[in-house]
Write an enzyme that holds these catalytic residues in place. Structure first.
Site, short mmCIF file in Angstrom:
data_model
loop_
_atom_site.label_atom_id
_atom_site.label_comp_id
_atom_site.label_asym_id
_atom_site.label_seq_id
_atom_site.Cartn_x
_atom_site.Cartn_y
_atom_site.Cartn_z
N LYS A 212 -40.29 51.47 68.21
CA LYS A 212 -40.22 52.45 69.30
C LYS A 212 -41.22 52.13 70.42
CE LYS A 212 -41.46 56.40 67.93
NZ LYS A 212 -42.39 57.45 68.33
N ARG B 218 -41.90 67.84 68.72
CA ARG B 218 -41.97 67.58 67.28
C ARG B 218 -41.53 68.80 66.48
NH1 ARG B 218 -45.62 63.35 67.32
NH2 ARG B 218 -46.23 62.25 65.49
N ARG C 35 -46.80 44.25 56.97
CA ARG C 35 -47.65 44.17 58.17
C ARG C 35 -49.10 43.90 57.78
NH1 ARG C 35 -46.96 48.97 62.25
NH2 ARG C 35 -47.99 50.24 60.66
N ARG D 47 -53.61 47.47 56.49
CA ARG D 47 -54.16 48.79 56.77
C ARG D 47 -53.99 49.68 55.54
NH1 ARG D 47 -51.52 50.97 62.23
NH2 ARG D 47 -51.17 52.70 60.80
N ARG E 232 -45.02 59.17 54.89
CA ARG E 232 -44.95 59.38 56.35
C ARG E 232 -43.50 59.47 56.80
NH1 ARG E 232 -48.49 54.43 57.09
NH2 ARG E 232 -47.81 54.19 59.23
#
Ligand code: AMP
Length: 221
Positions: free
Chosen positions: A17, A92, A129, A161, A172
């Site tokens: 995004k 949201r 990642r 991370r 998430r």
């Protein structure tokens, strides 16, 4: 003067995004307004407001609709948003969608874009990642810098991370879905939602988004 182009973009974490929002903003000459970026910038100032926001963000909560109304109202009143904007991270909640609709009355938002990437694809992308701890460059397992844990750009240590583990990512994503599904429905009910396939080459995805906007938003020409 052409009518303002008022867009919203939805997309799961890891859907690309950010990349596409940056490209669309440049293509149409409108600002990319990310409420997450704005709130992180506030948090970084260390002001009283910033510290309150930081506590909410760190706890994984949402800043209240009332506070967000002030933030968004002020940002959209800036001169650079006069020709339109691409909102990212807002609305949201259904209350935020109602507020935005009223703020932009009578026309409301022109179009809400849903950059669609299947959950399994983003889980794989995010868990692979790796990020340089020094310069922030991102890599993916299979890249030399990720595999050797040494950044090709600056020599820093490349690591995963803490929140890029599969468990954390799935959590998430579940939160994203629970929050966003009703909102996408809200825009769909008003014939303002367009879903674009977010799997493929970034150039092709950008072209598909532009085609969808040009076909569906009155202010795009
Ligand atoms: P993001 O970068 O969009 O994931 O946003 C990071 C954090 O900022 C979120 O987890 C929320 O705590 C807060 N935030 C961003 N946008 C909003 C919003 N529209 N309403 C409430 N909180 C938000």
């Amino acid at each position: 003067m052409a009518p303002a182009l008022r867009l919203i973009i939805f997309g799961r974490q890891g859907a690309g995004k950010g990349t596409q929002a940056t490209r669309l903003a440049a293509h149409y000459g409108i600002p990319h307004i990310s409420t997450g970026d704005m709130l992180r910038a506030s948090a970084a100032t260390g002001s009283e407001f910033g510290l309150q926001v930081k506590a909410i963000m760190d706890a994984g909560g949402l800043v209240s609709d009332d506070v967000m109304e002030g933030v968004v109202r002020e940002r959209l009143a800036q001169p650079d948003a006069a020709t339109g904007f691409l909102l990212d991270g807002y609305p949201r909640t259904p209350g935020q969608a109602e507020f935005l609709n009223e703020l932009l009355a009578p026309g409301g938002v022109d179009l809400a874009l849903n950059l669609d990437v299947p959950e399994e694809v983003v889980v794989e992308r995010i868990t692979k990642r790796r990020v340089c701890e020094s310069c922030g460059a991102t890599y993916s397992l299979g890249d030399a810098s990720a595999d050797s844990a040494s950044c090709a750009k600056c020599g820093g240590t490349v690591s995963q991370r803490a929140d890029d583990t599969e468990e954390s990512v799935r959590k998430r994503l579940a939160t994203y879905l629970a929050q966003t599904e009703p909102l996408m429905q809200w825009f769909d009910d008003r014939d303002k939602l367009v879903t674009v396939n977010g799997v493929g080459h970034p150039d092709d995805i950008a072209a598909a988004l532009v085609a969808a906007i040009d076909a569906g938003a009155p202010g795009s020409h």
